[in-house]
Design an enzyme around this catalytic site. Structure first.
Site, PDB file in Angstrom:
ATOM      1  N   ASP A 137       0.831  -1.196   0.000  1.00  0.00           N
ATOM      2  CA  ASP A 137       0.000   0.000   0.000  1.00  0.00           C
ATOM      3  C   ASP A 137       0.873   1.256   0.000  1.00  0.00           C
ATOM      4  O   ASP A 137       2.107   1.179   0.022  1.00  0.00           O
ATOM      5  CB  ASP A 137      -0.909  -0.022   1.235  1.00  0.00           C
ATOM      6  CG  ASP A 137      -2.358   0.260   0.890  1.00  0.00           C
ATOM      7  OD1 ASP A 137      -2.598   1.013  -0.074  1.00  0.00           O
ATOM      8  OD2 ASP A 137      -3.242  -0.257   1.599  1.00  0.00           O
ATOM      9  N   ASP A 152     -10.020   3.272  -4.085  1.00  0.00           N
ATOM     10  CA  ASP A 152     -10.751   2.060  -3.718  1.00  0.00           C
ATOM     11  C   ASP A 152     -12.138   2.089  -4.355  1.00  0.00           C
ATOM     12  O   ASP A 152     -12.800   3.132  -4.406  1.00  0.00           O
ATOM     13  CB  ASP A 152     -10.902   1.968  -2.204  1.00  0.00           C
ATOM     14  CG  ASP A 152      -9.599   1.601  -1.514  1.00  0.00           C
ATOM     15  OD1 ASP A 152      -8.613   1.291  -2.205  1.00  0.00           O
ATOM     16  OD2 ASP A 152      -9.569   1.633  -0.268  1.00  0.00           O
TER      17      ASP A 152
END
Length: 437
Positions: free
Chosen positions: A172, A246
């Site tokens: 991430d 996302d």
């Protein structure tokens, strides 16, 4: 409990017991050495010659899960037949680790969460024919909290993950952005650490800089540190890279976000190909979309040659969602060995036509209605790139029906829906058959 649910529960329990028994037997040293030698010879591209497929914890559990819940989901993956269809990765997203390290700087995990340890978990899932991935961050912190990143420990963590037997790492960029790291440099450094791991274990790398420019504030992050530029370095160091934010949060994956991520993923189709893929995020069954909308997500992820990662509680997945993610003819479009990403060739109002060339010379065609009301959408065989012919075979991949056409391709498409077709020459009937990866 309904009979079907009870039957599945028994089947899951039996499979889980088999997995646990299999994992208790240790392979011989000679066999392990031989297997390591074979896997070490694999190239990075071979880890994802076609888009990887599997299951991820995020939409299913957020950051709260443990060994038992992961084993249950893995057992469901096998029990539902999804592993046989290519869904082989079981991926631990944010929440598997809470940022703790020992005095030597090595990652430590909560024994209450992972009573048998991470190496045992990997061995257990491998015994069931599955692969296993986990999560970290390019920075010191992660999206789940302080310390949940690998910055300053890239080689050490790559060595640890490989020693545990993991097959994939998602990195991430929450902490990376906070520290204003250069994504290209950070991900290249971790890629190098994977390549130099002490176990010589190949591991797939999923680049997850999901941030949009100015997401936090003006210039935070800048364009150069956002998902929109990952395609510039991703193909040379990663097996996939996120192309937008996302697609949702646990329990809430809006269809508008699916459409947004389709558009962002489609911006750089030339960057994708065997071994390295544009990634529009996870599949979200049961996260708020209608059955029709979710089937559109699956259709378009297949057209985009995207990784197919289901993120939902598989013990509660509906029959319709299970059928959508498990359709072999749709999976074959995503997994086509040519690895060409589909592109938009026509758009009128809410109606769009997308085309993906396939390895056998046929074309996948998606008639996408982005609106809420039915819409006629039309194209032609020649417009899709097919050679001139008097007759073509059209296979509807969702209804599993076949017809011929002199060249016209048209359908009345309901709102939020996608008609997914495969067109081939009339003298090549095998092109329309399902291909199971």
């Amino acid at each position: 409990m309904p009979p079907a649910a009870a039957s599945r529960s028994v089947r899951t329990a039996v499979l889980l017991a088999v997995v646990l028994v299999l994992s208790s037997s240790q392979p011989s040293a000679g066999a392990s050495a031989s297997r390591r030698a074979r896997t070490a010879a694999q190239t990075t591209s071979a880890l994802a010659a076609t888009p990887y497929m599997g299951w991820d914890t995020y939409f299913a559990f957020g950051g709260h899960y443990d060994e038992a819940s992961v084993l249950q989901q893995a057992s469901e993956l096998v029990s539902l037949g999804l592993e046989r269809k290519g869904y082989r990765y079981v991926w631990l997203d944010v929440g598997w680790w809470h940022g703790t390290r020992d005095a030597e700087g090595r990652i430590t995990v909560d024994p209450a969460q992972w009573p048998h340890g991470m190496a045992w978990l990997a061995r257990t899932l491998h015994a069931a024919g599955l692969r296993v991935g986990l999560y970290t961050d390019a920075g010191s912190d992660g999206c789940g909290g302080a310390g949940q990143g690998s910055y300053g420990h890239y080689q050490e963590d790559a060595d640890t993950f490989a020693a545990w037997g993991f097959d994939a790492v998602k990195m991430d960029f929450c902490g990376g952005s906070e520290a204003h790291l250069d994504p290209a440099a950070a991900y290249a450094a971790f890629h190098a650490a994977i390549g130099a791991n002490a176990s010589h274990r190949p591991m797939l790398l999923s680049i997850c800089d999901f941030l949009q420019p100015d997401q936090y504030a003006e210039g935070e992050p800048p364009l150069a540190e956002s998902a929109f530029t990952s395609y510039t370095f991703g193909p040379s160091i990663g097996n996939s890279w996120r192309t937008d934010g996302d697609v949702g949060i646990p329990g809430h994956v809006p269809f508008t976000n699916v459409l947004r991520n389709i558009d962002a993923d489609a911006a750089q189709p030339q960057a994708a190909g065997p071994g390295h893929w544009n990634d529009p995020d996870y599949l979200g069954p049961g996260q708020g979309m209608s059955t029709t909308q979710f089937r559109t997500q699956v259709s378009m992820w297949a057209m985009l040659a995207a990784p197919l990662m289901i993120s939902a509680d598989l013990t509660r997945i509906s029959a319709a969602s299970q059928a959508a993610v498990g359709d072999p003819e749709v999976i074959a479009i995503d997994q086509d060995p040519a690895g060409v990403q589909g592109t938009l060739i026509a758009s009128t109002g809410a109606g769009q036509v997308w085309v993906k060339p396939l390895s056998d010379g046929s074309r996948a065609v998606a008639l996408l209605n982005r609106g809420s009301t039915p819409l006629p959408i039309e194209t032609s065989a020649l417009a899709t790139g097919m050679p001139a012919s008097g007759r073509y075979v059209l296979r509807d991949l969702w209804t599993h029906t076949t017809r011929t056409t002199p060249g016209r391709i048209a359908a009345e498409v309901p709102g939020g829906s996608t008609v997914l077709l495969r067109i081939s020459g009339a003298d090549a009937p095998t092109a329309a058959r399902a291909q199971n990866p």
